[in-house]
Design a protein around this motif. Structure first.
Motif, short mmCIF file in Angstrom:
data_model
loop_
_atom_site.label_atom_id
_atom_site.label_comp_id
_atom_site.label_asym_id
_atom_site.label_seq_id
_atom_site.Cartn_x
_atom_site.Cartn_y
_atom_site.Cartn_z
N ASP A 124 0.86 -1.18 0.00
CA ASP A 124 0.00 0.00 0.00
C ASP A 124 0.90 1.23 0.00
O ASP A 124 1.57 1.49 1.00
N PRO A 125 0.97 1.93 -1.10
CA PRO A 125 0.19 1.72 -2.32
C PRO A 125 0.80 0.61 -3.19
O PRO A 125 2.01 0.34 -3.13
N LEU A 126 -0.05 0.00 -4.00
CA LEU A 126 0.40 -0.91 -5.04
C LEU A 126 0.77 -0.04 -6.23
O LEU A 126 -0.09 0.63 -6.80
N LEU A 127 2.03 -0.02 -6.58
CA LEU A 127 2.51 0.85 -7.64
C LEU A 127 2.45 0.16 -9.01
O LEU A 127 2.66 -1.04 -9.12
N TRP A 128 2.15 0.95 -10.02
CA TRP A 128 2.10 0.44 -11.40
C TRP A 128 3.37 -0.34 -11.74
O TRP A 128 3.30 -1.44 -12.24
N ARG A 129 4.52 0.25 -11.45
CA ARG A 129 5.78 -0.39 -11.84
C ARG A 129 6.03 -1.71 -11.10
O ARG A 129 6.88 -2.48 -11.51
N GLU A 130 5.29 -1.97 -10.03
CA GLU A 130 5.43 -3.21 -9.28
C GLU A 130 4.27 -4.17 -9.50
O GLU A 130 4.20 -5.21 -8.86
N SER A 131 3.37 -3.84 -10.42
CA SER A 131 2.16 -4.64 -10.59
C SER A 131 2.18 -5.55 -11.82
O SER A 131 1.21 -6.25 -12.09
N GLY A 132 3.28 -5.57 -12.56
CA GLY A 132 3.34 -6.34 -13.80
C GLY A 132 3.16 -7.84 -13.61
O GLY A 132 2.39 -8.47 -14.34
N ARG A 133 3.85 -8.40 -12.65
CA ARG A 133 3.70 -9.84 -12.42
C ARG A 133 2.28 -10.16 -11.97
O ARG A 133 1.66 -11.09 -12.46
N LEU A 134 1.76 -9.38 -11.02
CA LEU A 134 0.40 -9.56 -10.54
C LEU A 134 -0.58 -9.51 -11.71
O LEU A 134 -1.48 -10.34 -11.81
N ALA A 135 -0.41 -8.54 -12.58
CA ALA A 135 -1.32 -8.39 -13.73
C ALA A 135 -1.38 -9.68 -14.54
O ALA A 135 -2.45 -10.09 -14.99
N HIS A 136 -0.25 -10.33 -14.70
CA HIS A 136 -0.17 -11.52 -15.55
C HIS A 136 -0.48 -12.83 -14.83
O HIS A 136 -0.50 -13.88 -15.48
N PHE A 137 -0.78 -12.78 -13.55
CA PHE A 137 -1.28 -13.98 -12.88
C PHE A 137 -2.65 -14.37 -13.44
O PHE A 137 -3.06 -15.52 -13.33
N LEU A 138 -3.36 -13.41 -13.98
CA LEU A 138 -4.68 -13.64 -14.57
C LEU A 138 -4.56 -13.54 -16.08
O LEU A 138 -3.99 -12.56 -16.59
N ASP A 139 -5.07 -14.51 -16.80
CA ASP A 139 -5.08 -14.45 -18.26
C ASP A 139 -6.31 -13.64 -18.67
O ASP A 139 -7.42 -14.16 -18.78
N GLY A 140 -6.11 -12.36 -18.87
CA GLY A 140 -7.20 -11.46 -19.19
C GLY A 140 -7.91 -11.81 -20.48
O GLY A 140 -9.12 -11.62 -20.60
N TYR A 141 -7.18 -12.32 -21.46
CA TYR A 141 -7.81 -12.72 -22.73
C TYR A 141 -8.82 -13.84 -22.49
O TYR A 141 -9.96 -13.78 -22.95
N ARG A 142 -8.40 -14.85 -21.75
CA ARG A 142 -9.29 -15.99 -21.47
C ARG A 142 -10.49 -15.55 -20.64
O ARG A 142 -11.63 -15.90 -20.93
N GLU A 143 -10.23 -14.78 -19.59
CA GLU A 143 -11.31 -14.37 -18.69
C GLU A 143 -12.35 -13.49 -19.38
O GLU A 143 -13.53 -13.58 -19.07
N ALA A 144 -11.91 -12.65 -20.31
CA ALA A 144 -12.83 -11.75 -21.00
C ALA A 144 -13.54 -12.44 -22.17
O ALA A 144 -14.52 -11.91 -22.68
N GLY A 145 -13.01 -13.56 -22.61
CA GLY A 145 -13.61 -14.25 -23.74
C GLY A 145 -12.91 -13.96 -25.06
O GLY A 145 -13.43 -14.28 -26.12
#
Length: 123
Positions: free
Chosen positions: A23-44
């Motif tokens: 806290d705060p979660l910074l953009w520059r530190e959120s890249g790995r977290l972002a890719h834990f979720l496959d956004g393409y698959r989840e969105a269809g």
């Protein structure tokens, strides 16, 4: 480039425990977290993800607040990091998106957090 060593809070997040996120979660530190979720698959698919991310970003620009479920905001974070990889630039609202996602994740009930964690994979 992402550091190969997962941080402790990231390992906990993979299990649905978001309590140790920085806290705060910074953009520059959120890249790995972002890719834990496959956004393409989840969105269809790619087009659906683009539509979701564009509509959420437009709403945030209009209202000044990122709104949506934890899953929707995580998909947006995934999309913005993918876009940044291709353009080489920060979206300009990464910090606000990270803050909204962190809040949404912390607000999840334990069962919801565990269900979300079943959709995550480590890199």
């Amino acid at each position: 480039m992402l550091d190969d060593r997962p941080r402790e809070w990231e390992m906990l997040a993979l299990q649905g425990d978001f309590s140790q996120m920085p806290d705060p979660l910074l953009w520059r530190e959120s890249g790995r977290l972002a890719h834990f979720l496959d956004g393409y698959r989840e969105a269809g698919g790619f087009d659906e993800l683009c539509d979701l991310a564009a509509s959420k970003a437009a709403e945030a620009r209009s209202t000044g607040v990122w709104c949506g479920s934890a899953l929707e905001l995580w998909q947006c974070l995934f999309f913005e990091h993918r876009a940044a990889r291709h353009t080489g630039s920060d979206p300009g609202y990464g910090e606000e998106l990270c803050a909204a996602l962190r809040s949404a994740l912390l607000a999840l009930e334990p069962g919801e957090a565990r269900r979300l964690a079943t959709r995550l994979t480590s890199l």
